[in-house]
Design a protein around this motif. Structure first.
Motif, PDB file in Angstrom:
ATOM      1  N   ASN A   1      -4.988 -10.783  -3.296  1.00  0.00           N
ATOM      2  CA  ASN A   1      -4.752 -10.096  -2.016  1.00  0.00           C
ATOM      3  C   ASN A   1      -4.387  -8.631  -2.241  1.00  0.00           C
ATOM      4  O   ASN A   1      -4.599  -7.789  -1.384  1.00  0.00           O
TER       5      ASN A   1
ATOM      6  N   ARG B   1     -10.120  -3.267   5.903  1.00  0.00           N
ATOM      7  CA  ARG B   1      -9.653  -3.196   7.294  1.00  0.00           C
ATOM      8  C   ARG B   1      -8.896  -1.891   7.539  1.00  0.00           C
ATOM      9  O   ARG B   1      -8.156  -1.431   6.664  1.00  0.00           O
TER      10      ARG B   1
ATOM     11  N   GLN C   1       2.326  -6.247  -2.891  1.00  0.00           N
ATOM     12  CA  GLN C   1       2.641  -6.140  -1.468  1.00  0.00           C
ATOM     13  C   GLN C   1       3.951  -5.351  -1.290  1.00  0.00           C
ATOM     14  O   GLN C   1       4.288  -4.556  -2.139  1.00  0.00           O
TER      15      GLN C   1
ATOM     16  N   THR D   1       3.344 -12.483   3.440  1.00  0.00           N
ATOM     17  CA  THR D   1       2.511 -13.130   2.438  1.00  0.00           C
ATOM     18  C   THR D   1       3.313 -14.302   1.861  1.00  0.00           C
ATOM     19  O   THR D   1       4.377 -14.643   2.391  1.00  0.00           O
TER      20      THR D   1
ATOM     21  N   VAL E   1      -1.281  -3.685   7.356  1.00  0.00           N
ATOM     22  CA  VAL E   1      -2.567  -4.356   7.634  1.00  0.00           C
ATOM     23  C   VAL E   1      -2.246  -5.779   8.065  1.00  0.00           C
ATOM     24  O   VAL E   1      -1.372  -6.407   7.489  1.00  0.00           O
TER      25      VAL E   1
ATOM     26  N   THR F   1      -5.562 -11.771   4.077  1.00  0.00           N
ATOM     27  CA  THR F   1      -6.710 -11.178   3.378  1.00  0.00           C
ATOM     28  C   THR F   1      -7.794 -12.233   3.112  1.00  0.00           C
ATOM     29  O   THR F   1      -8.829 -11.912   2.546  1.00  0.00           O
TER      30      THR F   1
ATOM     31  N   ASP G   1       0.812  -1.223   0.000  1.00  0.00           N
ATOM     32  CA  ASP G   1       0.000   0.000   0.000  1.00  0.00           C
ATOM     33  C   ASP G   1       0.842   1.267   0.000  1.00  0.00           C
ATOM     34  O   ASP G   1       0.454   2.293   0.554  1.00  0.00           O
TER      35      ASP G   1
END
Ligand code: IMP
Ligand code: MG
Length: 425
Positions: A38, A302, A223, A238, A272, A129, A13
């Motif tokens: 994801n 979330r 990611q 991940t 997250v 996720t 993100d």
């Protein structure tokens, strides 16, 4: 012509989607090399938001070819919804999308396996996720996975899917209604996978042809570095590789084909899911960052955990990826803070200095040591020139450059595609 790899240097993100979208204006192709549904890349199109999960962000550019690499995992059900949302947004995908025939498919029963695994971990859940990314990579590496190319032989494929569904259901304690529902989803999965064969191809070969004809390829990561299964904050990671080196393996292009690595860095940190986060802010300042930065997951909704920028982490992440330059995003979110903190080292009790980032159990015990920089009150949203930035904002950017030892070439100042300051060196 070159391949440029774009990766996130924090926990995802960072705004990779926007930077890829911007860089792909002059590209021939954009190729996603990791992860699956994801990921959530929000692209501003006119006044509305388009959230992309599995297709490369470059598909939004009308003439760009898009590839999904072998190292990704692909959910055919989620993809059909995503392609529909692209069509609704007026984006003509046509024959511009190619998916590696070797990509592993996410079967609906894997989601039930993941839910069971997360519940089994109790208080130590990863906070995934729930897009079945982990179980799909587990199937891949236990050599029981389903690849898109398998769907080319329909009758064998149908048999294999039934066997896989039976095998996975036998590991689960589910009601008969839930089993029936999963079997129904499995049928839809099978039909959609058979349709997807049309988009399957040899991504390695297609990219070689583009590069030989002097095309520019953008390799889009997913990611962020600290979520990488090898170098991230294991086990809170991940399962797809998040580092620039993975672009080569996933896309089937040799490392010598990669010319440039761009590290995308958010002007503060967010995460997250569970796991260590040394510079996390749990009080009002963290809430302020979350609200100002709209830090809510694009995939799961979330609330993201927020914190100050971490220079120790950035040095580590930049080294792992071999970044040539950085793109700093969300600088506008920092307007209005009296002062800003950047972590420059960690301390461990009793007062031992930790100058380098380290993963493992000790990380959660680190105390960040901050350097305080003056904030600025001016609204810098949409600034496109370095001179538009207040001196304190310039100082913040230059300090990051100094701490990481890599130039900050682009500074994003807002969600709009053109809200970018390009610094020319
Ligand atoms: P998974 O990828 O669903 O297995 O989740 C593993 C961890 O990675 C969890 O902490 C997720 O919240 C995090 N994660 C996965 N994808 C993203 C993303 O695109 N952005 C931020 N965090 C992500
Ligand atoms: Mg995202």
């Amino acid at each position: 012509m070159p391949t440029t790899v774009v990766v996130g240097l924090q926990w995802g993100d960072e705004g990779k989607g926007k930077m890829v979208h911007n860089l792909s204006e002059s590209a021939t192709a954009v190729a996603r090399f990791s992860g699956g549904a994801n990921a959530g890349h929000t692209v501003k199109l006119g006044g509305s938001d388009l959230v992309l999960h599995q297709v490369p962000t470059g598909l939004v550019q009308p003439a760009v070819k898009a590839f999904v690499g072998t190292g990704c995992v692909l959910d055919p059900i989620a993809l059909s919804e995503e392609l529909k949302s692209l069509m609704d947004a007026g984006i003509n995908v046509g024959d511009r999308l190619r998916i590696s025939s070797k990509v592993h498919l996410v079967h609906p029963v894997y989601k039930a396996l993941e839910k069971m695994d997360e519940e089994d971990r109790g208080g130590n859940a990863i906070g995934t996720t729930l897009r079945a990314i982990g179980p799909t990579y587990v199937q891949k590496f236990s050599r029981r996975g389903i690849r898109l190319e398998d769907a080319a032989c329909e009758s064998e494929f149908r048999e294999a899917i039934e066997a896989q569904t039976d095998r996975c259901l036998s590991m689960l304690d589910l009601s008969s209604d839930r089993r029936t529902e999963i079997r129904r989803q499995s049928e839809r999965f099978t039909e959609l996978s058979l349709e997807l064969v049309e988009l399957a191809g040899d991504v390695s070969l297609a990219l070689e042809e583009i590069l030989e004809e002097d095309g520019l390829v953008i390799a889009e990561g997913a990611q962020g570095t600290l979520l990488d299964p090898d170098h991230g904050t294991y086990p809170y990671v991940t399962c797809g590789s998040c580092l620039s080196g993975a672009a080569s393996i996933s896309l089937g292009i040799g490392p010598s084909m990669i010319d440039e690595v761009v590290g995308v860095v958010k002007a503060y940190c967010s995460r997250v899911g569970a796991g260590p986060f040394p510079t996390e802010l749990r009080g009002d300042t963290g809430d302020m960052l979350r609200e100002k930065g709209h830090e809510y997951g694009a995939t799961t909704g979330r609330p993201r955990r927020c914190g100050w920028l971490d220079g120790v982490l950035l040095r580590y992440a930049s080294r792992l990826n071999g970044c040539h330059w950085l793109a700093l995003t969300m600088l506008d979110v920092l307007s209005g803070f009296d002062s800003l903190n950047i972590c420059t080292r960690y301390e461990l009790d009793p007062d031992s200095d930790v100058p380098l980032f380290e993963t493992g159990r000790r990380l959660g015990k680190h105390r960040p040591v901050f350097e305080e920089l003056p904030g600025w009150s001016e609204n810098i949203a949409g600034a496109t020139s370095w001179d538009d930035l207040p001196e304190q904002a310039q100082r913040y950017v230059l300090r990051i450059e100094e701490l990481v030892g890599v130039p900050v070439r682009a500074v994003s100042t807002g969600p709009g595609q053109n809200d970018i300051i390009w610094r020319l060196f």
